[in-house]
Design an enzyme around this catalytic site. Structure first.
Site, PDB file in Angstrom:
ATOM      1  N   ASP A   1       0.818  -1.205   0.000  1.00  0.00           N
ATOM      2  CA  ASP A   1       0.000   0.000   0.000  1.00  0.00           C
ATOM      3  C   ASP A   1       0.853   1.256   0.000  1.00  0.00           C
ATOM      4  O   ASP A   1       0.491   2.268  -0.604  1.00  0.00           O
ATOM      5  CB  ASP A   1      -0.930   0.010   1.216  1.00  0.00           C
ATOM      6  CG  ASP A   1      -2.064  -0.996   1.072  1.00  0.00           C
ATOM      7  OD1 ASP A   1      -2.320  -1.438  -0.054  1.00  0.00           O
ATOM      8  OD2 ASP A   1      -2.678  -1.342   2.091  1.00  0.00           O
TER       9      ASP A   1
ATOM     10  N   LYS B   1     -12.650   1.912   4.321  1.00  0.00           N
ATOM     11  CA  LYS B   1     -12.002   1.317   3.150  1.00  0.00           C
ATOM     12  C   LYS B   1     -11.523  -0.079   3.537  1.00  0.00           C
ATOM     13  O   LYS B   1     -10.535  -0.232   4.250  1.00  0.00           O
ATOM     14  CB  LYS B   1     -10.829   2.177   2.677  1.00  0.00           C
ATOM     15  CG  LYS B   1     -10.188   1.668   1.385  1.00  0.00           C
ATOM     16  CD  LYS B   1      -9.082   2.599   0.921  1.00  0.00           C
ATOM     17  CE  LYS B   1      -8.503   2.122  -0.412  1.00  0.00           C
ATOM     18  NZ  LYS B   1      -7.901   0.781  -0.315  1.00  0.00           N
TER      19      LYS B   1
ATOM     20  N   ARG C   1     -10.892  -7.962 -10.013  1.00  0.00           N
ATOM     21  CA  ARG C   1     -10.572  -6.710 -10.676  1.00  0.00           C
ATOM     22  C   ARG C   1      -9.557  -6.919 -11.791  1.00  0.00           C
ATOM     23  O   ARG C   1      -9.638  -6.305 -12.837  1.00  0.00           O
ATOM     24  CB  ARG C   1     -10.013  -5.704  -9.663  1.00  0.00           C
ATOM     25  CG  ARG C   1      -9.634  -4.382 -10.290  1.00  0.00           C
ATOM     26  CD  ARG C   1      -9.049  -3.412  -9.289  1.00  0.00           C
ATOM     27  NE  ARG C   1      -9.963  -3.138  -8.213  1.00  0.00           N
ATOM     28  CZ  ARG C   1      -9.822  -2.127  -7.363  1.00  0.00           C
ATOM     29  NH1 ARG C   1      -8.803  -1.313  -7.486  1.00  0.00           N
ATOM     30  NH2 ARG C   1     -10.680  -1.942  -6.386  1.00  0.00           N
TER      31      ARG C   1
ATOM     32  N   CYS D   1      27.949  19.577 -10.890  1.00  0.00           N
ATOM     33  CA  CYS D   1      27.337  18.261 -11.067  1.00  0.00           C
ATOM     34  C   CYS D   1      28.311  17.167 -10.631  1.00  0.00           C
ATOM     35  O   CYS D   1      29.461  17.141 -11.092  1.00  0.00           O
ATOM     36  CB  CYS D   1      26.942  18.064 -12.525  1.00  0.00           C
ATOM     37  SG  CYS D   1      26.341  16.401 -12.904  1.00  0.00           S
TER      38      CYS D   1
END
Length: 750
Positions: free
Chosen positions: A47, A128, A149, A429
């Site tokens: 998640d 949820k 799904r 850089c």
């Protein structure tokens, strides 16, 4: 190489690089979980990865990849199940992580609908559920199909298994002729513990959490195993319907309950965001005692008519959002600060941490955003962390709020080493030693080396072959890194890809003898490259990796110019005016207006008039510049970036060289039966029956080009109350002008 900047200050190149990494990590996680039922990461970690991806995509919608996890939703259908094409795509949700995100959600809804802040607007709020999404199709009241799904468009046919779940009715009385009920299959904590106990006692597979147990149980090829598992189902949504269930979200949920489906008793109707947040707090307080896993609260606009008006983004509905529960915190020591260089030269600081467990996952890196964040300042110069800077050796607080590489939220000054020194951000850089400059108004310092900087060159090439760009099968990021450093068959520019076979002497002699390559793989690569010598114009523009040119910008440019040579010539013509624009911006930074559409368009006219009357640039340059930044959705920032790229000798040579190897396909011709197809339309004044966003979307759907400024190329002006200079200019140029009702009548919406 990876860029890991927080979304609040994330630059486009950093976002693109991190989205590439997230796509790879989530693709593997999805495959292991959905297709193989053998997850390597925890549910919380999954998640967190998904939230980070959604957070970046919300911040940079133009950068969304074709292999984005939000596009995929789940994973490809397992070969063990037949496929089901969803009649209506099963979408994912955008995320909110704090109260302000919820307020922003409400404000965005009101803005899109044109509703004032005090207008009534109700939402539903529901837990949820952390389970497996399932769609149930009923025809004439009978359950005929159940599908997971999958990737959102295609799922797995698990009808036989779904019939074994006690919460799923086999027949529904009084339902519409066609009814698709969507919800979540889950397992209670008590049943999960009992299942794992039984599995351990019989030597079977144990599950890491209830979500994995529910998914693994529903996706059994043997339905009797599914029948033996204690699965439950909550209904909360619907797909295809032969007739509406109700006029409101709450009414539809009540209707599903009347049909015999289990719906969550904690679902509430809220009239204000304060009520939404209050219910969120109540649900969070009950979280530990609910008996099943939840990871947040979902808010949905209650009025289904408004839901229809709001519609969808590419993968998420505008009318719903998931408010996630807070992240977990941990303290550890900052051991070093590394600088990474992205595709557009952005220097991104990354914290190297002493490994620590946060939310059940061991982390050793964290984003430090930019040099201001390290110094204790926000993007506007205000103080953060009470002004405490971050130094190597500090004891820092780390949290995870959807990040692959977490964030640092605080510093414990009481544990700061006596010899700790303020961090000096590099001005050169680290990859090519070129100057690293920070332009006025930019939060990020960037390498000026361009294509001579290997970090930028490699990342540009990786972007060029990415899924939403050229998407060359067999030539991904790993292969680009291999070829870039190759002494015999180097790929240093995009054109080098299309000369690879010729440089291999046409006989695979060099490539097929390399490690990991054979005659078949080499032949397949050459064939895949040849297959992409014909490319849509918008896709090519996106693939070039020009700063600020995302998918939407590339599409808008392609629709407007329709031809590469025409666009290149126009940008070349506009370059003197672009230089004048940049000079004016730098000299009068306080007057720069880039956030407001109307302000931007006024600025277009101001610059054009000033350059013409002042004699600084030719009139054709001013006109070409005004046309470019007048394209709706483009503006001065993108226009300057485009002009800079085409004026840069190395980049322009790379573009021109690539052009010789390609056939560029213009956008599809507009629908011939639309009265506005192919026409350039400008909206001005106040629209009373639709918002500006709705008007633009409708016009583009009918094949029109929407511009922000009136010119000789304008075909039609739609003027609402308050129309000013644009209406006058349209009249002077003899351009047809309609009011809002006239526009709606013209397109058949009245």
């Amino acid at each position: 190489m990876s860029d890991t900047t927080a979304t609040a200050d994330l630059t486009e190149d950093e976002a693109r690089v991190e989205l590439a990494r997230l796509a790879k990590d989530l693709l593997r996680a999805n495959q292991l979980y959905h297709a193989e039922d053998a997850p390597e990461i925890s549910d919380a970690d999954y998640d967190a990865l998904k939230r980070r991806n959604a957070e970046i995509e919300a911040r940079f919608p133009d950068l969304k990849r074709t292999d984005s996890p939000t596009e995929q939703v789940g994973a490809r259908v397992s070969e063990g199940f037949s496929k089901v094409n969803h009649a209506i795509r099963m979408m994912s949700l955008g995320n909110a992580f704090d109260d302000e995100d919820v307020a922003d959600f409400d404000r965005s809804i009101r803005k899109y609908l044109g509703l004032p802040n005090d207008a009534p607007l109700a939402y539903t709020a529901e837990p949820k559920i952390d389970g497996l999404s399932l769609s149930l199709r009923y025809e004439h009241g009978e359950l005929i199909q159940a599908a997971t799904r999958g990737d959102g468009e295609t799922g797995e046919n698990v009808t036989t298994n779904a019939r074994t779940v006690s919460d799923i009715p086999h027949r529904v009385e009084g339902a519409p002729e066609v009814l698709e009920v969507r919800g979540e299959v889950y397992m209670s904590h008590h049943d999960f513990e009992a299942l794992n106990t039984r599995q351990a006692e019989t030597g079977g597979k144990t599950f890491s959490n209830p979500r994995n147990a529910a998914a693994g149980s529903l996706r059994q090829l043997d339905s009797e195993i599914t029948r033996s598992r204690p699965l439950k189902f909550f209904a909360y949504a619907w797909g295809e319907l032969s007739e509406p269930l109700a006029e409101t979200q709450m009414g539809a949920i009540d209707r599903l309950k009347a049909f015999g489906f289990q719906v969550n008793a904690l679902t509430r109707l809220c009239d204000t965001t304060d009520q939404m947040l209050d219910h969120y707090g109540q649900i969070e307080a009950q979280r530990a005692t609910l008996g099943y896993d939840i990871d947040g609260v979902v808010y949905k606009v209650n009025d289904l008519g408004l839901q229809s008006r709001l519609g969808f983004r590419s993968t998420t509905p505008r009318w719903a959002i998931a408010h996630k529960f807070p992240a977990e915190l941990a303290w550890t020591r900052l051991e070093a600060i590394d600088i990474q260089v992205g595709r557009t030269g952005a220097l991104s600081p990354v914290a190297r941490l002493h490994p620590v467990t946060v939310g059940g996952v061991v982390v050793s890196n964290a984003t430090l955003h930019n040099e201001d964040y390290i110094a204790g300042r926000d993007a506007k110069g205000g103080t953060i962390r009470d002004g405490k800077d971050i130094r190597v050796g500090d004891w820092v607080q780390v949290y995870r709020a959807g990040d692959v590489i977490p964030k640092i939220s605080d510093v414990d000054l009481s544990k700061r080493p006596d010899d700790a020194q303020p961090y000096a951000f590099p001005t050169n850089c680290p990859e090519c030693t070129s100057d690293a400059i920070r332009e006025e108004g930019d939060a990020v310092r960037r390498c000026t080396g361009g294509l001579i900087c290997p970090a930028q060159a490699v990342e540009k090439l990786k972007h060029f072959v990415s899924r939403k760009a050229f998407d060359i099968d067999g030539l991904g990021a790993k292969q680009i890194e291999m070829f870039y450093d190759d002494p015999i068959l180097p790929i240093n520019t995009p054109a080098d890809i299309f000369t690879l076979q010729d440089r291999d002497a046409g006989n695979l002699a060099r490539l097929k003898n390399r490690d990991g390559w054979g005659e078949t793989s080499a032949s397949n690569l050459f064939a895949a490259i040849d297959d992409k010598r014909t490319i849509p114009f918008a896709r090519l523009l996106f693939a070039l990796g020009i700063r600020h040119v995302g998918e939407v910008g590339a599409r808008d440019l392609a629709l407007f110019y329709r031809n590469w040579d025409l666009m290149a010539a126009s940008i070349d013509t506009a370059h003197p005016a672009a230089r004048a624009q940049r000079a004016a911006d730098e000299a009068e930074d306080a007057e720069r207006i880039v956030a407001s559409d109307e302000g931007r368009r006024a600025r277009v006219k101001e610059v054009r008039d000033a350059t013409i009357s002042g004699g600084n640039v030719p009139e054709d340059a001013a006109n070409a510049w005004a046309d470019l930044i007048g394209i709706d959705g483009i503006g001065a920032t993108l226009g300057l970036s485009l002009s800079d790229a085409f004026a840069n000798q190395a980049e322009r040579e790379a573009f021109d060289d690539l052009r010789t190897h390609l056939t560029i396909v213009p956008p599809d011709a507009p629908a011939s039966d639309s009265p506005v197809a192919g026409k350039t339309v400008v909206f001005t004044g106040t629209l009373e029956k639709m918002t500006r966003a709705e008007a633009k979307a409708r016009a583009e759907a009918l094949g029109a080009k929407v511009s922000g400024s009136v010119s000789q190329k304008t075909d039609l002006l739609v003027a609402g109350p308050g129309a000013g200079s644009k209406a006058k200019k349209a009249a002077d140029l003899g351009i047809e002008t309609l009011d809002e009702d006239g526009w709606l009548q013209l397109i058949g919406d009245l």
